[in-house]
Write an enzyme that holds these catalytic residues in place. Sequence first.
Site, PDB file in Angstrom:
ATOM      1  N   TYR A 145       0.851  -1.188   0.000  1.00  0.00           N
ATOM      2  CA  TYR A 145       0.000   0.000   0.000  1.00  0.00           C
ATOM      3  C   TYR A 145       0.882   1.233   0.000  1.00  0.00           C
ATOM      4  O   TYR A 145       1.850   1.308   0.756  1.00  0.00           O
ATOM      5  CB  TYR A 145      -0.894   0.001   1.244  1.00  0.00           C
ATOM      6  CG  TYR A 145      -1.800   1.205   1.355  1.00  0.00           C
ATOM      7  CD1 TYR A 145      -2.884   1.367   0.493  1.00  0.00           C
ATOM      8  CD2 TYR A 145      -1.585   2.178   2.336  1.00  0.00           C
ATOM      9  CE1 TYR A 145      -3.727   2.475   0.610  1.00  0.00           C
ATOM     10  CE2 TYR A 145      -2.436   3.284   2.453  1.00  0.00           C
ATOM     11  CZ  TYR A 145      -3.498   3.424   1.590  1.00  0.00           C
ATOM     12  OH  TYR A 145      -4.328   4.507   1.701  1.00  0.00           O
ATOM     13  N   ASP A 238       9.278   2.933   0.001  1.00  0.00           N
ATOM     14  CA  ASP A 238       8.207   3.596   0.740  1.00  0.00           C
ATOM     15  C   ASP A 238       8.366   3.199   2.200  1.00  0.00           C
ATOM     16  O   ASP A 238       7.962   2.117   2.607  1.00  0.00           O
ATOM     17  CB  ASP A 238       6.846   3.171   0.178  1.00  0.00           C
ATOM     18  CG  ASP A 238       5.695   3.838   0.930  1.00  0.00           C
ATOM     19  OD1 ASP A 238       5.965   4.565   1.908  1.00  0.00           O
ATOM     20  OD2 ASP A 238       4.530   3.622   0.534  1.00  0.00           O
ATOM     21  N   LYS A 266       3.814   9.062   8.704  1.00  0.00           N
ATOM     22  CA  LYS A 266       3.536   8.486  10.031  1.00  0.00           C
ATOM     23  C   LYS A 266       4.471   9.026  11.130  1.00  0.00           C
ATOM     24  O   LYS A 266       4.269  10.137  11.577  1.00  0.00           O
ATOM     25  CB  LYS A 266       3.505   6.968   9.931  1.00  0.00           C
ATOM     26  CG  LYS A 266       2.370   6.548   8.963  1.00  0.00           C
ATOM     27  CD  LYS A 266       1.920   5.123   8.983  1.00  0.00           C
ATOM     28  CE  LYS A 266       0.620   4.980   8.211  1.00  0.00           C
ATOM     29  NZ  LYS A 266       0.665   4.243   6.983  1.00  0.00           N
TER      30      LYS A 266
HETATM   31  C1  LIG Z   1       0.118   4.782   5.573  1.00  0.00           C
HETATM   32  C2  LIG Z   1       0.923   4.532   4.380  1.00  0.00           C
HETATM   33  C3  LIG Z   1       0.914   5.406   3.276  1.00  0.00           C
HETATM   34  C4  LIG Z   1      -0.041   6.556   3.168  1.00  0.00           C
HETATM   35  O1  LIG Z   1       0.157   7.530   4.126  1.00  0.00           O
HETATM   36  P1  LIG Z   1      -1.073   8.503   4.508  1.00  0.00           P
HETATM   37  O2  LIG Z   1      -0.453   9.479   5.466  1.00  0.00           O
HETATM   38  O3  LIG Z   1      -2.101   7.618   5.121  1.00  0.00           O
HETATM   39  O4  LIG Z   1      -1.546   9.148   3.259  1.00  0.00           O
HETATM   40  C5  LIG Z   1       1.796   5.171   2.255  1.00  0.00           C
HETATM   41  N1  LIG Z   1       2.645   4.139   2.298  1.00  0.00           N
HETATM   42  C6  LIG Z   1       2.686   3.272   3.327  1.00  0.00           C
HETATM   43  C7  LIG Z   1       3.674   2.159   3.328  1.00  0.00           C
HETATM   44  C8  LIG Z   1       1.802   3.429   4.398  1.00  0.00           C
HETATM   45  O5  LIG Z   1       1.809   2.540   5.380  1.00  0.00           O
END
Ligand SMILES: *Cc1c(COP(=O)(O)O)cnc(C)c1O
Length: 436
Positions: A145, A238, A266
């Site tokens: 994701y 990511d 985060k």
């Molecule tokens: C949470 C998450 C996102 C998206 O971040 P948001 O602040 O919710 O838009 C992207 N990549 C990873 C791996 C995530 O866990």
Amino acid sequence: MEHKISTEIFKKAEKYIPGGVNSPVRAFKSVNRKAPIFACKGKGAKIWDEDGNEYIDYICSWGPLILGHNPENVINGVREAIEMGSSFGLPTKMEVELAELITKCCPSIEKVRLTTSGTEATMSAVRVARAYTNRNKILKFEGCYHGHSDSLLVKSGSGLLTDGYQDSNGITDGVLKDTLTVPFGNISAIKTVLEKKDVACLIMEPVPANMGMIYPDVKFLKEVRELCTSTGTILIFDEVISGFRLALGGAQEFFSITPDMTTLGKIIGGGYPVGAFGGKAEIMDLIAPVGRVYHAGTLSGNPVSVRAGYETISYLYNNRETLYKTLEEKTQYLVNNIKELAAKYNVPACVNTIGSLFTIFFTERPEVNNLEDALSSNTENFAIYFNTMLEDGIVCPPSQFEAHFISMAHTKEDLDKTLLSIEKAFKVIGEKNNGK
Ligand SMILES: *Cc1c(COP(=O)(O)O)cnc(C)c1O
């Protein structure tokens, strides 16, 4: 345990908000509940709901709260920032301090841009990678994701998996055509795709944590790095979850692998809205006003959020020698005992863990290494687990396909109380399985 007030609020919420929530996993649908709990307060490892129930929290806002809820240093910093003004539309000094700190923690990031969310960070990083390579296609892994921008919502994890699908409606064929996907860990599939040399970037969670948590094979990560280099593909890690969590420098430090670009979120906002993307200066200098890749934001680098992030990351930096070891020890203690309990009560379960993350997959498979393995899980058993825990005052992620998060605020007492509840849950699942 009473959930009367939460249930009432949810009824009203459903009237005014689609599904009653602003992010789908929060609805508690996949764990067979009529309503979620509505949180109203958090301190340390605990949260309280609108009915006044107290819980030990393993969601931790899905990752940002590595120091627990409302740590003093963050509150004090945020208070100071709020007094000075909410937002200026002008640069502020603290953004520069945070940028410097990020590059210090994560040396592959030579230059960095701040955003308001992880979604914006990944979306913008992909745009820069396309501009740098002059290629259109991107490659991602099934079940990873990367936020909710169009091109990254293909074969996606997190809330989509929780709701039982992987692709969002409302995305054009053109966008779908440019996003290629392969199973996590399948190096020959990646090779076939990348050797055509028309892929701008491979974006990946180095430690997938949005289909439940997957422990990557370091050999696989190295091969991915080499393939990207040899085919001129930008490798984007990511690290929105893994950044500052596995180590100060994220998974790239943990596994000693250097991506070309990194996305963060985060933890970087300490519970407030911040994201970031960065990498080699040569790549990042394509962004306006130096270059012609556009990235902007009214609240990008917001002073209050940036201060919360700065306080959080400074704390991690100053305590890096012991903090990550402590977090890992806590997690190991919990996970080792969970494995023993699963064996004792004959519960088919595979527990994946790294650093301060773990997922209990209720599967018969001995290992969970990709989306197919993860999807073999028995989500009914997960629902029993979740509900037994909740009624006992412990909030776990309301989905089989997410990770549990442990913070510095979780005490040995919290962990022992958690294990007692897990024992209860496993007993119920074990008896069900044995047909009692
Ligand atoms: C949470 C998450 C996102 C998206 O971040 P948001 O602040 O919710 O838009 C992207 N990549 C990873 C791996 C995530 O866990």
